[in-house]
Design a protein around this motif. Structure first.
Motif, PDB file in Angstrom:
ATOM      1  N   GLU A  78      -4.952   0.851  -4.460  1.00 12.08           N
ATOM      2  CA  GLU A  78      -5.214   0.327  -3.119  1.00 12.08           C
ATOM      3  C   GLU A  78      -4.171  -0.723  -2.748  1.00 12.08           C
ATOM      4  O   GLU A  78      -3.867  -0.923  -1.583  1.00 12.08           O
ATOM      5  N   LYS A  79      -3.620  -1.347  -3.754  1.00 10.40           N
ATOM      6  CA  LYS A  79      -2.608  -2.367  -3.535  1.00 10.40           C
ATOM      7  C   LYS A  79      -1.242  -1.729  -3.280  1.00 10.40           C
ATOM      8  O   LYS A  79      -0.903  -0.714  -3.866  1.00 10.40           O
ATOM      9  N   ILE A  80      -0.483  -2.356  -2.402  1.00 10.90           N
ATOM     10  CA  ILE A  80       0.886  -1.927  -2.108  1.00 10.90           C
ATOM     11  C   ILE A  80       1.852  -2.815  -2.890  1.00 10.90           C
ATOM     12  O   ILE A  80       1.706  -4.039  -2.914  1.00 10.90           O
ATOM     13  N   PHE A  81       2.851  -2.191  -3.495  1.00  5.37           N
ATOM     14  CA  PHE A  81       3.826  -2.917  -4.300  1.00  5.37           C
ATOM     15  C   PHE A  81       5.225  -2.766  -3.702  1.00  5.37           C
ATOM     16  O   PHE A  81       5.564  -1.731  -3.132  1.00  5.37           O
ATOM     17  N   GLY A  82       6.031  -3.812  -3.863  1.00  7.11           N
ATOM     18  CA  GLY A  82       7.427  -3.771  -3.434  1.00  7.11           C
ATOM     19  C   GLY A  82       8.328  -3.559  -4.629  1.00  7.11           C
ATOM     20  O   GLY A  82       8.487  -2.454  -5.123  1.00  7.11           O
ATOM     21  N   ASP A  83       8.928  -4.637  -5.136  1.00  4.06           N
ATOM     22  CA  ASP A  83       9.736  -4.563  -6.348  1.00  4.06           C
ATOM     23  C   ASP A  83       8.830  -4.715  -7.569  1.00  4.06           C
ATOM     24  O   ASP A  83       7.976  -5.611  -7.608  1.00  4.06           O
ATOM     25  N   TYR A  84       9.042  -3.863  -8.558  1.00  2.00           N
ATOM     26  CA  TYR A  84       8.212  -3.962  -9.753  1.00  2.00           C
ATOM     27  C   TYR A  84       8.815  -3.156 -10.900  1.00  2.00           C
ATOM     28  O   TYR A  84       9.705  -2.321 -10.712  1.00  2.00           O
ATOM     29  N   ILE A  85       8.267  -3.413 -12.077  1.00  2.00           N
ATOM     30  CA  ILE A  85       8.503  -2.582 -13.255  1.00  2.00           C
ATOM     31  C   ILE A  85       7.142  -2.058 -13.691  1.00  2.00           C
ATOM     32  O   ILE A  85       6.194  -2.831 -13.865  1.00  2.00           O
ATOM     33  N   LEU A  86       7.032  -0.749 -13.822  1.00  2.00           N
ATOM     34  CA  LEU A  86       5.782  -0.102 -14.188  1.00  2.00           C
ATOM     35  C   LEU A  86       5.944   0.587 -15.538  1.00  2.00           C
ATOM     36  O   LEU A  86       6.948   1.253 -15.783  1.00  2.00           O
ATOM     37  N   GLU A  87       4.957   0.409 -16.409  1.00  2.00           N
ATOM     38  CA  GLU A  87       4.934   1.151 -17.661  1.00  2.00           C
ATOM     39  C   GLU A  87       3.564   1.795 -17.839  1.00  2.00           C
ATOM     40  O   GLU A  87       2.544   1.217 -17.456  1.00  2.00           O
ATOM     41  N   LEU A  88       3.544   2.988 -18.385  1.00  2.00           N
ATOM     42  CA  LEU A  88       2.290   3.685 -18.664  1.00  2.00           C
ATOM     43  C   LEU A  88       2.543   4.788 -19.681  1.00  2.00           C
ATOM     44  O   LEU A  88       3.689   5.168 -19.931  1.00  2.00           O
ATOM     45  N   GLU A 224      13.232  -8.458 -15.054  1.00  2.00           N
ATOM     46  CA  GLU A 224      14.464  -8.349 -15.824  1.00  2.00           C
ATOM     47  C   GLU A 224      14.749  -6.873 -16.096  1.00  2.00           C
ATOM     48  O   GLU A 224      14.136  -6.266 -16.987  1.00  2.00           O
ATOM     49  N   PRO A 225      15.659  -6.270 -15.328  1.00  2.00           N
ATOM     50  CA  PRO A 225      15.956  -4.851 -15.516  1.00  2.00           C
ATOM     51  C   PRO A 225      16.456  -4.551 -16.926  1.00  2.00           C
ATOM     52  O   PRO A 225      17.179  -5.353 -17.519  1.00  2.00           O
ATOM     53  N   LYS A 226      16.054  -3.429 -17.428  1.00  2.00           N
ATOM     54  CA  LYS A 226      16.511  -2.982 -18.739  1.00  2.00           C
ATOM     55  C   LYS A 226      17.896  -2.354 -18.601  1.00  2.00           C
ATOM     56  O   LYS A 226      18.186  -1.674 -17.611  1.00  2.00           O
ATOM     57  N   ALA A 227      18.755  -2.592 -19.568  1.00  2.00           N
ATOM     58  CA  ALA A 227      20.110  -2.032 -19.519  1.00  2.00           C
ATOM     59  C   ALA A 227      20.037  -0.513 -19.534  1.00  2.00           C
ATOM     60  O   ALA A 227      19.281   0.082 -20.301  1.00  2.00           O
ATOM     61  N   PHE A 228      20.803   0.116 -18.647  1.00  2.00           N
ATOM     62  CA  PHE A 228      20.901   1.568 -18.579  1.00  2.00           C
ATOM     63  C   PHE A 228      22.208   1.955 -19.267  1.00  2.00           C
ATOM     64  O   PHE A 228      23.289   1.505 -18.880  1.00  2.00           O
ATOM     65  N   GLU A 229      22.122   2.785 -20.297  1.00  2.00           N
ATOM     66  CA  GLU A 229      23.322   3.135 -21.052  1.00  2.00           C
ATOM     67  C   GLU A 229      24.405   3.707 -20.139  1.00  2.00           C
ATOM     68  O   GLU A 229      24.119   4.411 -19.167  1.00  2.00           O
TER      69      GLU A 229
END
Length: 461
Positions: A78-88, A224-229
């Motif tokens: 129900e919540k709207i998100f802008g910038d985020y990091i999602l893990e599942l 904190e973005p994770k480094a992309f190889e």
């Protein structure tokens, strides 16, 4: 054992039982900057959109159950998100159960349709899990033909760990720690997170199959973005630009969107005085008489290249013909277009050249007059819209053509098979055709209105 909760019941319980409220509060509390989106006890904070597939809670997971005769269903925050990091963690039991995670998802209430960015869960042989699909809108934005190694990351019947970073205009994905997709796009800056149960149409054999989601958590502050190889291809819809990642990886713009710097006529040292124009970030060859390089002439890069990854966007007018050539040396003498290996750009439906040659080897994205592109209609944008072309030439002379992110052909430059194709083509009269160590990149004037933008290249070593 599982527990089935309807949305109204979950809301009633949350309002009546204080202890449950405290549990919920505790389970969604922020810990090290992360917030859980699923408390393991209820579906509060979620709602189903789009279809009528069922969602239940089983042990510590949200379980989506497929249902016949209903469209794609999304259990959405129900919540709207802008910038985020999602893990599942996501598990699919059967290869028929395509799924995905909506990222900054959107909803059209009038049509009852979910649309927007979806990070794929694809257990079939195609194996595009982690790729980015624009649900109910533009289709595939980042298919995994752009990152074939990542196709091995997803495991059927096991929980797979997804990491999705949606920060600014960038969306990056990982599966089980493997970098998968890197998209730069500014269509949606915010939206909901959604868990998909894909439509199974009217097939009763696929009903009741389950997809599992657990350990769903999000971080929205101090990201904190994770480094992309290094070495991964970036799909960007931002015109004539490079990300810092691309710059560090060796990419450079061949067209800056402002002027014709770095380009010249294929028949002289100056840029053509007529026909080619730059306007609003687009390089365009004007309509003339449909002849091959007779009106305004081809243009080539000032520099020459050997092994490279070349990416470009092009837009055809109705019935138009053009091409992007590579390994153009200008050594061959011809009154028409300069000689080189050609990524064909053509209106296959309305230009007569599509029916010439052999078995369609003069159609869109083919290696002109040599190899026919194997392409599906759904990956071709209509005339008047922008298509993404790509040519990769590896140091070992392996060559690949792509159209809108999907590989459509490959060959070995200089191989016996390649030379046999040349011998049976219009290029047979040119000695060692297409086998030069290096050459210019060429944009063709074939007398038709065609536009280009976002032309970028990375030398390969």
């Amino acid at each position: 054992m599982y527990k089935k909760l309807s949305f109204p019941l979950a809301l009633i319980l949350s309002g009546m039982i204080c202890f449950s409220c405290e549990q919920k509060k505790e389970s969604t509390s922020t810990e090290d900057g992360w917030t859980s989106l699923f408390d393991g006890e209820s579906l509060e904070g979620w709602k189903a959109l789009g279809g009528e597939a069922e969602f239940i809670i089983e042990d510590d997971a949200i379980v989506g159950i497929s249902k016949v005769n209903t469209p794609n269903t999304f259990l959405s925050t129900e919540k709207i998100f802008g910038d985020y990091i999602l893990e599942l963690d996501l598990k699919i039991e059967d290869e028929t159960s395509n799924s995905g995670v909506m990222t900054r998802g959107q909803y059209d209430a009038q049509k009852g349709r979910v649309f927007g960015y979806q990070v794929e869960a694809d257990p079939k042989e195609r194996a595009w899990s982690g790729g980015i699909y624009d649900e109910a809108r533009r289709g595939w934005l980042y298919p995994l033909s752009l990152n074939p190694e990542a196709r091995k990351a997803f495991k059927l019947g096991e929980y797979n760990h997804y990491r999705i970073e949606a920060i600014g205009n960038e969306i990056k994905t990982w599966i089980n720690g493997q970098p998968v997709a890197y998209l730069v796009d500014d269509m949606d800056s915010q939206g909901f997170i959604g868990l998909q149960v894909h439509s199974i149409g009217s097939n009763p054999d696929h009903a009741g199959r389950k997809t599992y989601f657990k350990n769903i958590k999000v971080q929205t502050e101090n990201l904190e973005p994770k480094a992309f190889e290094k070495g991964h291809y970036v799909v960007s819809t931002i015109d004539n630009s490079l990300t810092d990642y691309e710059k560090e990886d060796g990419w450079k713009l061949l067209f800056n969107g402002t002027n014709t710097a770095g380009w010249k006529s294929a028949k002289g040292e100056e840029f053509p005085s007529k026909g080619w124009t730059v306007s609003e970030g687009v390089l365009t060859i004007a309509e003339s008489d449909g002849s091959e390089s007779q009106s305004f002439g081809d243009i080539i890069t000032e520099d020459m290249y050997s092994a490279f990854d070349l990416s470009f966007q092009f837009k055809l007018s109705e019935g138009a013909n053009s091409g992007v050539k590579y390994f153009v040396t200008l050594d061959e003498k011809t009154s028409g277009s300069a000689i080189g290996l050609e990524y064909q750009i053509l209106d296959d439906e309305k230009h007569p050249d599509a029916k010439k040659g052999k078995n369609g080897n003069r159609t869109l994205s083919s290696l002109y007059d040599l190899i026919t592109a194997d392409k599906q209609p759904r990956f071709i944008k209509p005339i008047g819209e922008w298509n993404q072309g790509r040519v990769v030439v590896y140091p070992n002379n392996h060559v690949e053509h792509y159209l809108n992110g999907v590989k459509v052909l490959e060959y070995e430059r200089g191989s016996d098979e390649y030379r046999k194709l040349v011998a049976g083509s219009k290029y047979a009269k040119w000695e060692d055709f297409g086998e030069a160590d290096q050459g210019h990149i060429l944009l063709q004037d074939h007398g038709n209105l065609v536009s280009f933008k976002s032309i970028k290249l990375k030398p390969l070593h």
